[in-house]
Design an enzyme around this catalytic site. Sequence first.
Site, PDB file in Angstrom:
ATOM      1  N   PRO A   2       0.818  -1.212   0.000  1.00 34.20           N
ATOM      2  CG  PRO A   2      -0.797  -1.573   1.611  1.00 34.20           C
ATOM      3  CD  PRO A   2       0.522  -2.066   1.146  1.00 34.20           C
ATOM      4  CB  CYS A   3       2.667   3.053  -2.055  1.00 32.95           C
ATOM      5  SG  CYS A   3       3.676   1.621  -1.586  1.00 32.95           S
TER       6      CYS A   3
END
Length: 486
Positions: A2-3
Amino acid sequence: MPCTTILVGKKASNDNSTMIARTDDGHFDVKKLVVVEPKQQKKHYKSVISHVEIDLPDDPMRYTACPSVDRKNGIWAATGINAANVGMTATETITSNPRVLAADPLVEYKKAKRGEKETIGGIGEEDMVVLVLPYIHSAREGVLRLAELLEQYGTYESNGIAFNDENEVWWMETIGGHHWMARRVPDDACVVNPNQFGMDAFDLKDAFGAKKAHLCSKDLKKFIADNHLDLNQNGAFNPRDVFGSHGDSDHVYNTPRAWFMGRFLTPRTYRWDGPDAEFTPESDNIPWLYVPERKVTAEDVKYLLSSHYQGTPYNPYSGKDTGKRGMYRSIGINRTGVTSICQIRSDVPDAIKGVEWICFGSTTFSAALPVYTNVSKIPRFLSDVTLDASSENLYWASRLIGALADHNFPYCVQLVERYTNAVAAKGRRIVLEYDKKMAESGDFSLTEEANDALCKMAKEETTSALTKVLAEASTHMKNGYNMADN
């Protein structure tokens, strides 16, 4: 992983530079900044996760990287700038849909079972920077090299990857196991991408013709037609509808981040708030690309990547119980390992075009420090990081500040803001001084001296901030007691 990603074209930035930036939101991954020299780049690569093995070219360039300190799951180089002043950040984990994944399945590793051999997987976030960045001389070359690898080996995850050079920014998204598409970001535009398939427009005519600003798999049109993937009406082509997702989880995890960033970049172009809002935090059609209403700075990028929905009812640190507090996933999240802004400048000599802004830990509470990338080594304050906590490096000091300030936000927020602004201002001052000194003298070996000065300053400011935050947090411990309390 997740970014959150932000891309800035050269005419959209305040100094005519290109910028690609991403928060690397692992599970509290311990990260460091290093330089990889050509002699350190292996000629034969083997992935830890997928077991894929790849022979690499004989002519790697030097590049910076932000690898994991614990190598049990591989290198995970994350981001960097090479000796040709090309930046890369990989990867933004994105979403897909069952129709795409059925038509072109992900290439996943499978352990050997009794009587059967193991199934080798494709490439993924663990591998991409190491396989691509040392060998490319432009952002477009980055897309093309990674495309060859994807088509040959496949991938076991859906990812978005960014490249930049002095003039161009490119964004690439994988489609299933072997397909891909890439788009050049217009010079006057910014892109925001939060863990979803992002592109909402794509010129297939250009991709299969002049290839000026759009590239894709050679069989993409046939792939779409054969598998009945096109959901668009009236001749429009929206890749997000074709290849992406619009799930309920997107509306709490992804689209709110796009909403906040778009709201910041174009506060008057669209209506973002109120009953007549064109876009809400849960809208599926929030634009991917914007022409910002004012020029964008590295500090703006850092601010956006530090967001916790400040100024909205969704701020988890709000003192008011709005009923909506903390309901959406913040951009500045607790588990970030490293955030970098790869900036390629155009108003300085080639030897000092590349500057990487490095921020460790939760961006909400951490400072971004600019460093020159044309160096043979990185100061210990950024590179000498162990798995044990220590205030002697920026990674762990940033984590300590964040953990203390988070639980004492009303008392520490101003201390953190002063700290981050001080590092940005003093960092820029040092870069300006050394830019001038190196341009006048022609001695570009001074980049290492400059980085030493930058890290010395950052260590002083970080130690001071940690001391102040610790003191403030200590006064608000729950076991505090005064006789006057009775």
